[in-house]
Design a protein around this motif. Structure first.
Motif, PDB file in Angstrom:
ATOM      1  N   GLY A  32     -13.309   2.321  -3.145  1.00 60.90           N
ATOM      2  CA  GLY A  32     -13.105   1.083  -2.693  1.00 60.90           C
ATOM      3  C   GLY A  32     -11.666   0.506  -3.436  1.00 60.90           C
ATOM      4  O   GLY A  32     -11.021   0.931  -4.278  1.00 60.90           O
ATOM      5  N   ASP A  33     -10.873  -0.489  -2.514  1.00 63.53           N
ATOM      6  CA  ASP A  33      -9.902  -1.150  -3.122  1.00 63.53           C
ATOM      7  C   ASP A  33      -9.661  -1.706  -4.531  1.00 63.53           C
ATOM      8  O   ASP A  33      -8.827  -1.390  -5.336  1.00 63.53           O
ATOM      9  N   GLN A  34     -10.833  -2.432  -4.884  1.00 63.96           N
ATOM     10  CA  GLN A  34     -10.908  -3.102  -6.123  1.00 63.96           C
ATOM     11  C   GLN A  34     -10.952  -1.844  -7.403  1.00 63.96           C
ATOM     12  O   GLN A  34     -10.306  -2.127  -8.353  1.00 63.96           O
ATOM     13  N   VAL A  35     -11.502  -0.891  -7.119  1.00 67.32           N
ATOM     14  CA  VAL A  35     -11.650   0.060  -8.079  1.00 67.32           C
ATOM     15  C   VAL A  35     -10.259   0.782  -8.390  1.00 67.32           C
ATOM     16  O   VAL A  35      -9.874   1.045  -9.388  1.00 67.32           O
ATOM     17  N   VAL A  36      -9.556   0.983  -7.123  1.00 66.14           N
ATOM     18  CA  VAL A  36      -8.306   1.795  -7.161  1.00 66.14           C
ATOM     19  C   VAL A  36      -7.399   0.793  -7.966  1.00 66.14           C
ATOM     20  O   VAL A  36      -6.748   1.195  -8.724  1.00 66.14           O
ATOM     21  N   LEU A  37      -7.636  -0.513  -7.747  1.00 65.71           N
ATOM     22  CA  LEU A  37      -6.370  -1.487  -8.310  1.00 65.71           C
ATOM     23  C   LEU A  37      -6.735  -1.712  -9.772  1.00 65.71           C
ATOM     24  O   LEU A  37      -5.774  -1.609 -10.481  1.00 65.71           O
ATOM     25  N   ALA A  38      -8.097  -1.561 -10.116  1.00 66.84           N
ATOM     26  CA  ALA A  38      -8.325  -1.491 -11.437  1.00 66.84           C
ATOM     27  C   ALA A  38      -7.912  -0.361 -12.287  1.00 66.84           C
ATOM     28  O   ALA A  38      -7.377  -0.441 -13.368  1.00 66.84           O
ATOM     29  N   CYS A  39      -7.869   0.761 -11.397  1.00 69.68           N
ATOM     30  CA  CYS A  39      -7.351   1.983 -11.989  1.00 69.68           C
ATOM     31  C   CYS A  39      -5.767   1.955 -12.032  1.00 69.68           C
ATOM     32  O   CYS A  39      -5.179   2.356 -13.368  1.00 69.68           O
ATOM     33  N   LEU A  40      -5.232   1.597 -11.043  1.00 75.21           N
ATOM     34  CA  LEU A  40      -3.675   1.298 -11.154  1.00 75.21           C
ATOM     35  C   LEU A  40      -3.185   0.389 -12.327  1.00 75.21           C
ATOM     36  O   LEU A  40      -2.430   0.597 -13.047  1.00 75.21           O
ATOM     37  N   LYS A  41      -3.986  -0.618 -12.295  1.00 76.65           N
ATOM     38  CA  LYS A  41      -3.570  -1.639 -13.731  1.00 76.65           C
ATOM     39  C   LYS A  41      -3.744  -0.809 -15.059  1.00 76.65           C
ATOM     40  O   LYS A  41      -3.106  -1.224 -15.878  1.00 76.65           O
ATOM     41  N   GLN A  42      -4.645   0.045 -15.063  1.00 81.29           N
ATOM     42  CA  GLN A  42      -4.951   0.991 -16.420  1.00 81.29           C
ATOM     43  C   GLN A  42      -3.827   1.779 -16.614  1.00 81.29           C
ATOM     44  O   GLN A  42      -3.511   1.950 -17.755  1.00 81.29           O
ATOM     45  N   ASN A  43      -3.229   2.348 -15.555  1.00 78.94           N
ATOM     46  CA  ASN A  43      -1.938   3.178 -15.461  1.00 78.94           C
ATOM     47  C   ASN A  43      -0.637   2.506 -15.146  1.00 78.94           C
ATOM     48  O   ASN A  43       0.323   3.324 -14.869  1.00 78.94           O
ATOM     49  N   ARG A  44      -0.612   1.177 -15.659  1.00 77.58           N
ATOM     50  CA  ARG A  44       0.527   0.522 -15.122  1.00 77.58           C
ATOM     51  C   ARG A  44       1.675   1.138 -15.790  1.00 77.58           C
ATOM     52  O   ARG A  44       2.744   1.176 -14.963  1.00 77.58           O
ATOM     53  N   ALA A  45       1.728   1.614 -16.899  1.00 78.25           N
ATOM     54  CA  ALA A  45       2.920   2.044 -17.523  1.00 78.25           C
ATOM     55  C   ALA A  45       3.552   3.428 -16.966  1.00 78.25           C
ATOM     56  O   ALA A  45       4.516   3.779 -17.074  1.00 78.25           O
TER      57      ALA A  45
ATOM     58  N   ARG B  45       0.889  -1.036  -0.163  1.00 76.49           N
ATOM     59  CA  ARG B  45      -0.067  -0.049  -0.118  1.00 76.49           C
ATOM     60  C   ARG B  45       0.932   1.233   0.054  1.00 76.49           C
ATOM     61  O   ARG B  45       0.595   2.309  -0.587  1.00 76.49           O
ATOM     62  N   ASP B  46       1.971   1.146   0.708  1.00 79.85           N
ATOM     63  CA  ASP B  46       2.962   2.324   0.836  1.00 79.85           C
ATOM     64  C   ASP B  46       3.530   2.658  -0.490  1.00 79.85           C
ATOM     65  O   ASP B  46       3.588   3.838  -0.888  1.00 79.85           O
ATOM     66  N   ALA B  47       3.904   1.420  -1.210  1.00 83.20           N
ATOM     67  CA  ALA B  47       4.512   1.549  -2.472  1.00 83.20           C
ATOM     68  C   ALA B  47       3.615   2.398  -3.487  1.00 83.20           C
ATOM     69  O   ALA B  47       4.095   2.854  -4.426  1.00 83.20           O
ATOM     70  N   CYS B  48       2.386   2.043  -3.544  1.00 86.77           N
ATOM     71  CA  CYS B  48       1.438   2.506  -4.482  1.00 86.77           C
ATOM     72  C   CYS B  48       0.400   3.743  -4.017  1.00 86.77           C
ATOM     73  O   CYS B  48      -0.305   4.202  -4.855  1.00 86.77           O
ATOM     74  N   SER B  49       0.690   4.073  -2.674  1.00 83.97           N
ATOM     75  CA  SER B  49      -0.260   5.140  -2.289  1.00 83.97           C
ATOM     76  C   SER B  49      -0.220   6.463  -3.237  1.00 83.97           C
ATOM     77  O   SER B  49      -1.043   7.312  -3.453  1.00 83.97           O
ATOM     78  N   ARG B  50       1.331   6.799  -3.247  1.00 87.48           N
ATOM     79  CA  ARG B  50       1.291   8.096  -4.209  1.00 87.48           C
ATOM     80  C   ARG B  50       0.900   7.958  -5.557  1.00 87.48           C
ATOM     81  O   ARG B  50       0.196   9.043  -5.994  1.00 87.48           O
ATOM     82  N   ASP B  51       0.942   6.755  -6.225  1.00 87.74           N
ATOM     83  CA  ASP B  51       0.595   6.459  -7.621  1.00 87.74           C
ATOM     84  C   ASP B  51      -0.764   6.320  -7.520  1.00 87.74           C
ATOM     85  O   ASP B  51      -1.611   7.131  -8.610  1.00 87.74           O
TER      86      ASP B  51
END
Length: 71
Positions: free
Chosen positions: A43-56, A25-31
């Motif tokens: 919620g966490d699942q929506v944020v996770l999906a967003c992070l995956k969309q912005n993976r690059a 969580r700490d590693a990804c909180s800024r992103d």
């Protein structure tokens, strides 16, 4: 002594898993706040999906955390 070990070992494993999750969580909180601010309250699942969309665009630490957790 054996009873003590059976009680301590699961506790240590549980603690280390929680610690690893917190580090992720700490590693990804800024992103997450940078790229997924609009979704943080959804919620966490929506944020996770967003992070995956912005993976690059994610930091190396966050990318590695996603990989380490099979995402």
């Amino acid at each position: 002594m054996t009873r003590f070990l059976f009680a301590v070992v699961p506790l240590v494993l549980l603690t280390s898993a929680a610690s690893a999750q917190q580090q992720g969580r700490d590693a990804c909180s800024r992103d997450a706040s940078r790229f997924c601010r609009a979704h943080l309250s959804e919620g966490d699942q929506v944020v996770l999906a967003c992070l995956k969309q912005n993976r690059a665009r994610l930091s190396k630490a966050c990318q590695q955390t996603l990989i380490d957790h099979g995402q």
